[in-house]
Scaffold this motif. Structure first.
Motif, mmCIF file in Angstrom:
data_model
loop_
_atom_site.group_PDB
_atom_site.id
_atom_site.type_symbol
_atom_site.label_atom_id
_atom_site.label_comp_id
_atom_site.label_asym_id
_atom_site.label_seq_id
_atom_site.Cartn_x
_atom_site.Cartn_y
_atom_site.Cartn_z
ATOM 1 N N LEU A 122 0.829 -1.213 0.000
ATOM 2 C CA LEU A 122 0.000 0.000 0.000
ATOM 3 C C LEU A 122 0.862 1.261 0.000
ATOM 4 C CD1 LEU A 122 -2.809 -1.074 2.492
ATOM 5 C CD2 LEU A 122 -2.969 -0.871 0.013
ATOM 6 N N LEU A 123 2.018 1.218 0.663
ATOM 7 C CA LEU A 123 2.927 2.368 0.658
ATOM 8 C C LEU A 123 3.511 2.599 -0.738
ATOM 9 C CD1 LEU A 123 4.799 1.846 4.030
ATOM 10 C CD2 LEU A 123 3.477 3.867 3.392
ATOM 11 N N VAL A 124 3.865 1.529 -1.427
ATOM 12 C CA VAL A 124 4.423 1.644 -2.775
ATOM 13 C C VAL A 124 3.391 2.252 -3.721
ATOM 14 C CG1 VAL A 124 5.212 0.294 -4.765
ATOM 15 C CG2 VAL A 124 6.115 -0.182 -2.492
ATOM 16 N N ARG A 125 2.139 1.844 -3.568
ATOM 17 C CA ARG A 125 1.068 2.384 -4.410
ATOM 18 C C ARG A 125 0.541 3.720 -3.901
ATOM 19 N NH1 ARG A 125 -2.336 -3.020 -4.629
ATOM 20 N NH2 ARG A 125 -3.795 -1.606 -3.658
ATOM 21 N N GLU A 126 1.125 4.248 -2.828
ATOM 22 C CA GLU A 126 0.792 5.552 -2.228
ATOM 23 C C GLU A 126 -0.666 5.651 -1.799
ATOM 24 O OE1 GLU A 126 2.118 8.611 -4.887
ATOM 25 O OE2 GLU A 126 4.232 8.160 -4.511
ATOM 26 N N LEU A 127 -1.201 4.549 -1.271
ATOM 27 C CA LEU A 127 -2.561 4.551 -0.747
ATOM 28 C C LEU A 127 -2.588 4.850 0.748
ATOM 29 C CD1 LEU A 127 -3.997 1.463 -2.653
ATOM 30 C CD2 LEU A 127 -4.360 3.878 -3.154
ATOM 31 N N VAL A 128 -1.463 4.634 1.427
ATOM 32 C CA VAL A 128 -1.351 4.947 2.853
ATOM 33 C C VAL A 128 -0.075 5.745 3.085
ATOM 34 C CG1 VAL A 128 -2.630 2.916 3.655
ATOM 35 C CG2 VAL A 128 -0.157 2.799 3.441
ATOM 36 N N GLN A 129 -0.023 6.355 4.245
ATOM 37 C CA GLN A 129 1.152 7.117 4.655
ATOM 38 C C GLN A 129 1.592 6.589 6.010
ATOM 39 O OE1 GLN A 129 0.360 11.252 5.122
ATOM 40 N NE2 GLN A 129 2.478 11.796 5.470
ATOM 41 N N ALA A 130 2.878 6.340 6.173
ATOM 42 C CA ALA A 130 3.426 5.868 7.444
ATOM 43 C C ALA A 130 4.078 7.043 8.161
ATOM 44 C CB ALA A 130 4.442 4.770 7.209
ATOM 45 N N ARG A 131 3.760 7.165 9.435
ATOM 46 C CA ARG A 131 4.317 8.245 10.250
ATOM 47 C C ARG A 131 5.034 7.649 11.436
ATOM 48 N NH1 ARG A 131 -0.894 12.238 10.745
ATOM 49 N NH2 ARG A 131 -1.148 12.633 8.521
ATOM 50 N N ALA A 132 6.178 8.210 11.743
ATOM 51 C CA ALA A 132 6.900 7.769 12.937
ATOM 52 C C ALA A 132 6.142 8.245 14.172
ATOM 53 C CB ALA A 132 8.314 8.339 12.933
ATOM 54 N N PRO A 133 6.174 7.476 15.236
ATOM 55 C CA PRO A 133 5.476 7.909 16.451
ATOM 56 C C PRO A 133 6.137 9.142 17.049
ATOM 57 C CG PRO A 133 6.775 5.969 16.899
ATOM 58 C CD PRO A 133 6.830 6.197 15.414
ATOM 59 N N ILE A 134 5.386 9.868 17.842
ATOM 60 C CA ILE A 134 5.904 11.060 18.505
ATOM 61 C C ILE A 134 6.864 10.620 19.599
ATOM 62 C CG2 ILE A 134 5.305 13.078 19.893
ATOM 63 C CD1 ILE A 134 2.560 13.008 18.500
ATOM 64 N N VAL A 135 8.082 11.130 19.542
ATOM 65 C CA VAL A 135 9.098 10.765 20.524
ATOM 66 C C VAL A 135 9.060 11.781 21.657
ATOM 67 C CG1 VAL A 135 11.556 10.380 20.893
ATOM 68 C CG2 VAL A 135 10.514 9.784 18.717
ATOM 69 N N ARG A 136 8.918 11.277 22.865
ATOM 70 C CA ARG A 136 8.897 12.132 24.048
ATOM 71 C C ARG A 136 10.324 12.518 24.409
ATOM 72 N NH1 ARG A 136 3.586 13.463 24.906
ATOM 73 N NH2 ARG A 136 2.337 11.647 24.446
ATOM 74 N N LYS A 137 10.450 13.649 25.079
ATOM 75 C CA LYS A 137 11.760 14.061 25.541
ATOM 76 C C LYS A 137 12.245 13.085 26.602
ATOM 77 C CE LYS A 137 11.559 19.052 24.905
ATOM 78 N NZ LYS A 137 11.631 20.349 25.597
#
Length: 137
Positions: A104-119
């Protein structure tokens, strides 16, 4: 004291899944009749760098050409969900979900986001304010 005796079930009595043709159901066997290599496709290519906490968001509605598993993934990802949650909701192993997400990422149907990193280190001003507040009590 004697241990409790287990009761045998007949095939039609409270058994949620029919027994396979080979005889008895094995532990961990799910009710999905599809083999995992059929769901995951060829899987010969590289996999995206997806870990359990990577957030997945759908970019579009499921296309007509999408497989049922891909369509289910896209419908679930209207709001950001982690890859671990998707694996649990679809009752598929994480490795199969990563293969589907890579496609799905290759076909650009979804977007992957890195999780929010806490300090890793707390703000010194905040800690001092909490300390002074506690001293005033």
């Amino acid at each position: 004291m004697t241990p409790p005796q287990r009761q045998r079930r007949s095939p039609g009595q409270g058994n949620p899944a029919p027994l396979p043709a080979s005889g008895t159901a094995k532990e961990g066997e799910n009710r999905n009749p599809e083999r995992l290599f059929v769901i995951g496709g060829e899987g010969a290519g590289d996999r995206a760098d997806i870990d359990l906490v990577t957030l997945i968001v759908a970019r579009t509605e499921p296309p007509v050409s999408a497989t049922p598993e891909e369509a289910a993934l896209l419908r679930l990802c209207v709001a950001p969900l982690s890859a671990a949650e998707l694996s649990a909701y679809l009752s598929l192993p994480f490795s199969v979900v990563t293969v589907l997400l890579t496609d799905l990422l290759v076909r650009e149907l979804v977007q992957a986001r890195a999780p929010i990193v806490r300090k890793t280190v707390a703000d010194r001003n905040l800690l001092e304010a909490v300390m002074h507040g506690l001293q005033k009590l």
